[in-house]
Design a protein around this motif. Structure first.
Motif, PDB file in Angstrom:
ATOM      1  N   LEU A  67       0.950  -1.205  -0.054  1.00  8.55           N
ATOM      2  CA  LEU A  67       0.150  -0.022  -0.149  1.00  8.55           C
ATOM      3  C   LEU A  67       0.914   1.197   0.074  1.00  8.55           C
ATOM      4  CD1 LEU A  67      -2.659   1.480   0.336  1.00  8.55           C
ATOM      5  CD2 LEU A  67      -2.762   0.966   2.491  1.00  8.55           C
ATOM      6  N   LEU A  76      -5.212   7.672  -5.295  1.00  4.92           N
ATOM      7  CA  LEU A  76      -4.724   6.337  -5.268  1.00  4.92           C
ATOM      8  C   LEU A  76      -5.519   5.310  -5.562  1.00  4.92           C
ATOM      9  CD1 LEU A  76      -2.712   4.722  -3.305  1.00  4.92           C
ATOM     10  CD2 LEU A  76      -4.395   5.004  -1.458  1.00  4.92           C
ATOM     11  N   PHE A 128     -17.384  -0.773 -10.153  1.00  2.00           N
ATOM     12  CA  PHE A 128     -16.742   0.263  -9.304  1.00  2.00           C
ATOM     13  C   PHE A 128     -18.043   1.156  -8.919  1.00  2.00           C
ATOM     14  CE2 PHE A 128     -14.912   3.915  -7.863  1.00  2.00           C
ATOM     15  CZ  PHE A 128     -14.319   3.575  -6.729  1.00  2.00           C
ATOM     16  N   ASN A 170     -18.223   8.671  -3.680  1.00  2.00           N
ATOM     17  CA  ASN A 170     -17.790   9.028  -2.554  1.00  2.00           C
ATOM     18  C   ASN A 170     -18.735   8.606  -1.130  1.00  2.00           C
ATOM     19  OD1 ASN A 170     -15.123   9.882  -2.611  1.00  2.00           O
ATOM     20  ND2 ASN A 170     -15.837  11.895  -2.989  1.00  2.00           N
ATOM     21  N   LEU A 227     -19.335   4.264   0.506  1.00  2.00           N
ATOM     22  CA  LEU A 227     -18.676   3.718   1.593  1.00  2.00           C
ATOM     23  C   LEU A 227     -19.166   3.927   2.803  1.00  2.00           C
ATOM     24  CD1 LEU A 227     -15.099   4.370   0.748  1.00  2.00           C
ATOM     25  CD2 LEU A 227     -16.229   2.401   0.438  1.00  2.00           C
ATOM     26  N   LEU A 252      -2.665   7.348   6.105  1.00  2.00           N
ATOM     27  CA  LEU A 252      -3.196   6.897   5.045  1.00  2.00           C
ATOM     28  C   LEU A 252      -3.909   5.497   5.583  1.00  2.00           C
ATOM     29  CD1 LEU A 252      -3.509   5.667   2.044  1.00  2.00           C
ATOM     30  CD2 LEU A 252      -0.929   5.107   2.113  1.00  2.00           C
ATOM     31  N   TYR A 253      -2.790   4.826   6.397  1.00  2.00           N
ATOM     32  CA  TYR A 253      -3.352   3.465   6.972  1.00  2.00           C
ATOM     33  C   TYR A 253      -4.341   3.566   7.677  1.00  2.00           C
ATOM     34  CZ  TYR A 253       1.425   2.537   5.497  1.00  2.00           C
ATOM     35  OH  TYR A 253       2.726   2.428   4.751  1.00  2.00           O
ATOM     36  N   VAL A 306      -7.571   3.708   5.269  1.00  2.00           N
ATOM     37  CA  VAL A 306      -7.882   2.423   4.736  1.00  2.00           C
ATOM     38  C   VAL A 306      -8.397   1.475   5.977  1.00  2.00           C
ATOM     39  CG1 VAL A 306      -7.007   0.438   3.855  1.00  2.00           C
ATOM     40  CG2 VAL A 306      -6.123   2.647   2.990  1.00  2.00           C
ATOM     41  N   PRO A 338      -0.458  -3.020   4.162  1.00  2.00           N
ATOM     42  CA  PRO A 338      -0.773  -4.441   3.277  1.00  2.00           C
ATOM     43  C   PRO A 338      -0.380  -4.159   2.039  1.00  2.00           C
ATOM     44  CG  PRO A 338      -2.697  -2.911   3.635  1.00  2.00           C
ATOM     45  CD  PRO A 338      -1.559  -2.271   4.289  1.00  2.00           C
ATOM     46  N   SER A 357     -12.509   0.133  -3.429  1.00  2.00           N
ATOM     47  CA  SER A 357     -13.409   0.491  -2.190  1.00  2.00           C
ATOM     48  C   SER A 357     -12.587   1.060  -1.080  1.00  2.00           C
ATOM     49  CB  SER A 357     -14.432   0.038  -1.983  1.00  2.00           C
ATOM     50  OG  SER A 357     -14.297  -1.319  -2.563  1.00  2.00           O
ATOM     51  N   LEU A 380      -9.786   2.237  -0.750  1.00  2.00           N
ATOM     52  CA  LEU A 380      -8.839   3.081  -0.876  1.00  2.00           C
ATOM     53  C   LEU A 380      -9.473   4.322  -1.461  1.00  2.00           C
ATOM     54  CD1 LEU A 380      -6.046   1.193  -2.886  1.00  2.00           C
ATOM     55  CD2 LEU A 380      -6.538   1.412  -0.424  1.00  2.00           C
ATOM     56  N   VAL A 381     -10.914   4.460  -1.281  1.00  2.00           N
ATOM     57  CA  VAL A 381     -11.458   5.692  -1.547  1.00  2.00           C
ATOM     58  C   VAL A 381     -11.968   6.438  -0.233  1.00  2.00           C
ATOM     59  CG1 VAL A 381     -13.348   6.730  -2.707  1.00  2.00           C
ATOM     60  CG2 VAL A 381     -12.294   4.809  -3.866  1.00  2.00           C
ATOM     61  N   PHE A 382     -11.412   7.675  -0.238  1.00  2.00           N
ATOM     62  CA  PHE A 382     -11.786   8.296   0.796  1.00  2.00           C
ATOM     63  C   PHE A 382     -11.558   9.795   0.668  1.00  2.00           C
ATOM     64  CE2 PHE A 382      -7.371   8.503   1.548  1.00  2.00           C
ATOM     65  CZ  PHE A 382      -7.057   7.205   1.537  1.00  2.00           C
TER      66      PHE A 382
END
Lengths: 189, 189
Positions: free
Chosen positions: A53, A67, A104, A186, A189, B8-9, B12, B51, B69, B71-73
């Motif tokens: 990652l 990303l 997606f 967005n 989620l 980032l972590y 996720v 990961p 999904s 990784l989308v934020f």
DNA sequence: CTCATTTGCATACTATAATATACTTTTTAG
DNA sequence: CTAAAAAGTATATTATAGTATGCAAATGAG
């Protein structure tokens, strides 16, 4: 390297290569910009690496792209065989859901089943729309405070954000197809 | 673990936890479904892991959600300061482009600069629309076979799939804002 | 509260991702 | 065609991701 996920790695690699080529920069330039070694970049592009990652992040930062962009691609044709592929059971085995088609963002498809004399409630994020088609038997659906009785092959659409309940008052399993559409990525989620 | 990419972590991890909780399954259940150890899943959810693509894939397959999904934020507010952040140079340093705002999929923003007495040609995928605003000086733009002379603060929109050329015939750098819109997420790559 | 489930955590171990360096092959430009 | 740049390959090394096990802490239902 293990040959387990070659297809996945190839897809990601292809995406990266395409973006890099579009920018007309060499592996070495990208290595500088992203602080990822040229060798690693090459391996990823060739689908020979299982990147971390952190590495994906550094690459995307180097290219100033989101990303997720490297991980979006046409997934191959997918077939979900009824009764074969795994599904998610409810707490009492009174319903199960098979998520279908890993498309997606904007649309999701499920195949669901409600056991006799049981029910299941849920709601989704604002802006989502839910469409269902009853595959067999009859199914009662409560959306907000309204009840609707649907028969085989009836179709119904409603706002996903309203609490809704699937109620099977019969003595047979009821199967349904179910799709969710979101306005915005967005909001998935 | 290094503290480099904690944010980032965490993001996720938060995504994963939210999805798992929504499905009402425990770490152990997910571990079975995905063939990823409970410990690793826990670490990822707590933002303590970096990961592998393979692991992300297995998790998403276990949940039958699209790979991207997790990784989308919402990315934090982003500021790109003029002249500070890195940009991509053309082959002869006669133009450069700053990609701005890592928004996902449907829209891209760039800040561009063309050196005196030079030009730059490009085209994009079918269905894209390009909008530009000239920030200073004057700029000649050729779209297909038509030429247009734009002055400061002029705005122009055209089909991105047509070959177009930015021409700076003046003796000063010309800056412009540039946005690309795509019809469909899959066309951004 | 108490018990049971779930989650967090420490240690030790194994597998492998990432890098550095140097060399070969391929591509590109003149 | 030839030279230069770029991309692919090989090997060896280092760093670290992933796992197994066992136990502690937190959470949640009754």
């Amino acid at each position: 390297m293990m040959e387990e996920n070659m297809e996945l790695y190839s897809q990601v690699g292809r995406n990266l290569r395409e973006i890099r080529r579009q920018r007309k920069i060499s592996l070495e330039e990208l290595a500088e910009k992203s602080n990822v070694s040229k060798l690693t970049l090459g391996k990823i592009e060739r689908g020979e690496a299982n990147p971390t990652l952190n590495i994906l992040w550094k690459i995307c930062r180097g290219l100033t792209i989101p990303l997720a962009s490297l991980l979006v691609f046409e997934e191959k044709t997918e077939v979900y065989r009824f009764g074969v592929d795994p599904h998610f059971n409810g707490p009492n085995n009174d319903w199960f859901v098979d998520p279908l088609f890993k498309t997606f963002g904007t649309m999701e498809w499920y195949r669901a089943c409600i056991e006799p004399n049981s029910e299941y409630s849920e709601f989704h994020l604002a802006g989502s729309e839910e469409t269902i088609l009853v595959l067999n038997g009859q199914l009662e659906i409560k959306v907000g405070k309204m009840h609707h009785l649907l028969h085989q092959w009836d179709v119904m659409k409603f706002k996903g954000e309203e609490m809704h309940t699937y109620i099977n008052r019969s003595d047979e399993k009821v199967h349904l197809m179910l799709s969710l559409t979101y306005k915005d990525v967005n909001q998935t989620l």
